[in-house]
Each structure stands twice: as structure tokens, then as C-alpha cells.
Design a protein around this motif. Sequence first.
Motif, PDB file in Angstrom:
ATOM      1  N   LYS A 200     -12.969 -17.101  -4.093  1.00  0.00           N
ATOM      2  CA  LYS A 200     -13.019 -16.759  -2.671  1.00  0.00           C
ATOM      3  C   LYS A 200     -11.772 -17.253  -1.948  1.00  0.00           C
ATOM      4  N   GLU A 201     -11.319 -18.453  -2.276  1.00  0.00           N
ATOM      5  CA  GLU A 201     -10.112 -18.983  -1.646  1.00  0.00           C
ATOM      6  C   GLU A 201      -8.901 -18.122  -1.984  1.00  0.00           C
ATOM      7  N   LYS A 202      -8.806 -17.698  -3.258  1.00  0.00           N
ATOM      8  CA  LYS A 202      -7.686 -16.844  -3.680  1.00  0.00           C
ATOM      9  C   LYS A 202      -7.755 -15.493  -2.962  1.00  0.00           C
ATOM     10  N   GLU A 203      -8.948 -14.962  -2.801  1.00  0.00           N
ATOM     11  CA  GLU A 203      -9.129 -13.688  -2.108  1.00  0.00           C
ATOM     12  C   GLU A 203      -8.700 -13.803  -0.646  1.00  0.00           C
ATOM     13  N   SER A 204      -9.096 -14.903   0.003  1.00  0.00           N
ATOM     14  CA  SER A 204      -8.715 -15.126   1.402  1.00  0.00           C
ATOM     15  C   SER A 204      -7.206 -15.321   1.524  1.00  0.00           C
ATOM     16  N   GLN A 205      -6.643 -16.034   0.555  1.00  0.00           N
ATOM     17  CA  GLN A 205      -5.197 -16.270   0.548  1.00  0.00           C
ATOM     18  C   GLN A 205      -4.432 -14.951   0.404  1.00  0.00           C
ATOM     19  N   ASP A 206      -4.861 -14.121  -0.522  1.00  0.00           N
ATOM     20  CA  ASP A 206      -4.192 -12.835  -0.748  1.00  0.00           C
ATOM     21  C   ASP A 206      -4.314 -11.930   0.477  1.00  0.00           C
ATOM     22  N   LYS A 207      -5.483 -11.944   1.105  1.00  0.00           N
ATOM     23  CA  LYS A 207      -5.694 -11.122   2.295  1.00  0.00           C
ATOM     24  C   LYS A 207      -4.756 -11.550   3.417  1.00  0.00           C
ATOM     25  N   SER A 208      -4.612 -12.869   3.598  1.00  0.00           N
ATOM     26  CA  SER A 208      -3.732 -13.381   4.652  1.00  0.00           C
ATOM     27  C   SER A 208      -2.277 -13.016   4.376  1.00  0.00           C
ATOM     28  N   PHE A 209      -1.865 -13.171   3.121  1.00  0.00           N
ATOM     29  CA  PHE A 209      -0.458 -12.892   2.813  1.00  0.00           C
ATOM     30  C   PHE A 209      -0.168 -11.397   2.801  1.00  0.00           C
ATOM     31  N   ASN A 210      -1.154 -10.587   2.431  1.00  0.00           N
ATOM     32  CA  ASN A 210      -0.956  -9.137   2.474  1.00  0.00           C
ATOM     33  C   ASN A 210      -0.688  -8.662   3.893  1.00  0.00           C
ATOM     34  N   TYR A 211      -1.340  -9.301   4.853  1.00  0.00           N
ATOM     35  CA  TYR A 211      -1.093  -8.951   6.260  1.00  0.00           C
ATOM     36  C   TYR A 211       0.355  -9.278   6.632  1.00  0.00           C
ATOM     37  N   ILE A 212       0.825 -10.438   6.182  1.00  0.00           N
ATOM     38  CA  ILE A 212       2.210 -10.827   6.461  1.00  0.00           C
ATOM     39  C   ILE A 212       3.176  -9.828   5.830  1.00  0.00           C
ATOM     40  N   SER A 213       2.913  -9.437   4.587  1.00  0.00           N
ATOM     41  CA  SER A 213       3.799  -8.498   3.883  1.00  0.00           C
ATOM     42  C   SER A 213       3.813  -7.126   4.552  1.00  0.00           C
ATOM     43  N   LYS A 214       2.652  -6.675   5.033  1.00  0.00           N
ATOM     44  CA  LYS A 214       2.588  -5.386   5.725  1.00  0.00           C
ATOM     45  C   LYS A 214       3.370  -5.435   7.037  1.00  0.00           C
ATOM     46  N   THR A 215       3.268  -6.562   7.731  1.00  0.00           N
ATOM     47  CA  THR A 215       4.024  -6.718   8.983  1.00  0.00           C
ATOM     48  C   THR A 215       5.514  -6.751   8.691  1.00  0.00           C
ATOM     49  N   TRP A 216       5.880  -7.363   7.581  1.00  0.00           N
ATOM     50  CA  TRP A 216       7.284  -7.381   7.155  1.00  0.00           C
ATOM     51  C   TRP A 216       7.790  -5.961   6.888  1.00  0.00           C
ATOM     52  N   GLY A 217       6.970  -5.160   6.272  1.00  0.00           N
ATOM     53  CA  GLY A 217       7.341  -3.764   6.018  1.00  0.00           C
ATOM     54  C   GLY A 217       7.558  -3.002   7.316  1.00  0.00           C
ATOM     55  N   LYS A 218       6.714  -3.255   8.315  1.00  0.00           N
ATOM     56  CA  LYS A 218       6.872  -2.607   9.619  1.00  0.00           C
ATOM     57  C   LYS A 218       8.177  -3.055  10.288  1.00  0.00           C
ATOM     58  N   TYR A 219       8.492  -4.337  10.146  1.00  0.00           N
ATOM     59  CA  TYR A 219       9.735  -4.882  10.704  1.00  0.00           C
ATOM     60  C   TYR A 219      10.940  -4.179  10.090  1.00  0.00           C
ATOM     61  N   LYS A 220      10.903  -3.940   8.801  1.00  0.00           N
ATOM     62  CA  LYS A 220      12.021  -3.328   8.106  1.00  0.00           C
ATOM     63  C   LYS A 220      12.188  -1.848   8.487  1.00  0.00           C
ATOM     64  N   LYS A 221      11.111  -1.186   8.799  1.00  0.00           N
ATOM     65  CA  LYS A 221      11.158   0.261   9.061  1.00  0.00           C
ATOM     66  C   LYS A 221      11.573   0.603  10.486  1.00  0.00           C
ATOM     67  N   THR A 222      11.176  -0.231  11.441  1.00  0.00           N
ATOM     68  CA  THR A 222      11.440   0.129  12.839  1.00  0.00           C
ATOM     69  C   THR A 222      12.914  -0.072  13.200  1.00  0.00           C
ATOM     70  N   GLU A 223      13.401   0.759  14.127  1.00  0.00           N
ATOM     71  CA  GLU A 223      14.766   0.649  14.624  1.00  0.00           C
ATOM     72  C   GLU A 223      14.805   0.035  16.030  1.00  0.00           C
ATOM     73  N   LYS A 224      13.636  -0.174  16.596  1.00  0.00           N
ATOM     74  CA  LYS A 224      13.550  -0.695  17.951  1.00  0.00           C
ATOM     75  C   LYS A 224      13.721  -2.212  17.955  1.00  0.00           C
TER      76      LYS A 224
END
Length: 273
Positions: A200-224
Motif C-alpha cells: 500500500k505504501e508503494k502504491e501511494s508513493q507511485d501515485k504521488s510521483f506519477n502526479y509529479i511526472s504528469k505535471t512535468w510533462g505538462k510543463y514541457k509541452k506548454t509554451e506559455k
Amino acid sequence: MKYHLKMMAILLLMISNYSQSQTTSNNALSLEEITQIGVYVKGEKSYVPFSHINNSNFPEFKHLGAINSLQRANKQLELIVYIESSLESQLTFVSRKLSLVIKTEEIVFKVSPLDKKNMYKLTTTAKIEDGSFLYLPNMGGWNQVYAVFLGNKEKETVKFFSDTTMRPTYSALYNLQESIKSFPKNKELSKLLPVWKKIKEKESQDKSFNYISKTWGKYKKTEKIAQKISYLNEIQRKLTNFLTRYPKNGKEDLIKKYQNEIKKELPKLKRMI
């Protein structure tokens, strides 16, 4: 079906006083020893009475320690019903395997009268695996169930929770904790608790970091510029929280990459506003 439900409600009423007096022991009886009103299921050599569960619509993991269980010679079922009124052609019960979600199956029994008045033998062609509850569901708003467990309760519970691929994890952990309350002396179940907590801890950890990685992807894509600043600020906050919660996370290289770019790019972007 209306007849079945009516008869089940009557049956619950008839056996309620008897069931209230049952203990958690199996109270195995021969056919000749059945003198109390109730429902009994045939084991290898004797009959075991259904147990009463109050304040529930179906048997759950938390009830395992309080209900009777039995070993059978095969997967078939035979019941004895002893009541104060007559039954007709068939009667419906419900089975539920040990599972994290509620999956039930109606089991229809053929009713055959025995020599003793108002005593009946119930048979079915259905075969039910060990590791299942068999029960009469809540009827008439009484919020009570009459159930038995098929198979060895502790062994089947250990077998169930040994499958660490089950999901959702939070449900598995909660129900394991409930099962340990039923079998506090079972060392195998207790050993599984830290295993599931780690999952459960690993699942929660992965979920938290996946959110960070997705936000990073959005940062890389936007030009604004304003949007880039917003994403980097959010990533910085989330990384701080993540490192506080999970200091040993195995993602040190990627976190360092994110932090270095935030340190380098965030001041530049702010000057561009």
C-alpha cells in the motif's frame, strides 16, 4: 421468487431465537441429534448449524471468527431445515466467495420432506468451492444474516490474502486487519500484514510521483510562460511533500533532474513576466 422470499423471511423468524443461543463452536450433530429449530449443513460426517450475524446484510471478513465452518467430503451441498411450518418445492440461499468486492450467487435447493414433521432435506446440483460463505440474506428489515463458512476458515483466509496481486490494496489491507481480529493467534496472517502495508505504501508513493511526472510533462509541452511558472511551482511543492513522506524512494536521479531544472529555469521564467 416472491414465494422464495416469503419462505426465507418466515424461516429467519422461526430460527432467530435458536440462532441467538448458538456459540462460535461448530456444534456438529448427527441427523438424529437435530432437535432444535434451525438450518444445518452437512459436513463430512455430521451437520453444522448456521450462525446468526446481526447488523449486516451479508457475511464479511469481520464475521469469520464468529460463524461456524465445516469440512465437506466434496463440493456438493446438503442442508437440513427444521421449522414450525411446511416448505414446498424449493428454497433459495446465497453463496459468496472470499473476495474484496461483493459477488454473490443464488443457490436453489430442492426440498424433500423427512419422516420427522416439518424437517426437510435440501439438495442442489450446484457445486460450491471451499472458501465461500453460504447464507440466508437479510429479510423483512431485520438486518440480520444466517450463515456458515465452507472449508477451513483460517486456511482459506491465509490462502486468500497470500495473493498479493489483489486490488484495490486499501480494501485488501482493511479486510486483512479485520481477519486478524477474528484469528489473532494465526501467525501466517500476522506475517502478511507488513507485506500488505508495504504494498500500500508503494502504491501511494507511485501515485504521488506519477502526479509529479504528469505535471512535468505538462510543463514541457506548454509554451506559455505563466503556465510554465505555475507548473514548476506546483512540482516544487509536490516534491517537497513527496520527499518528506518518502525519503527512501528509489527515484533520486529523476528528482535531482527535476530540482536542478527548477532551480535553473524558474528564476529565468519569472524575469520574463
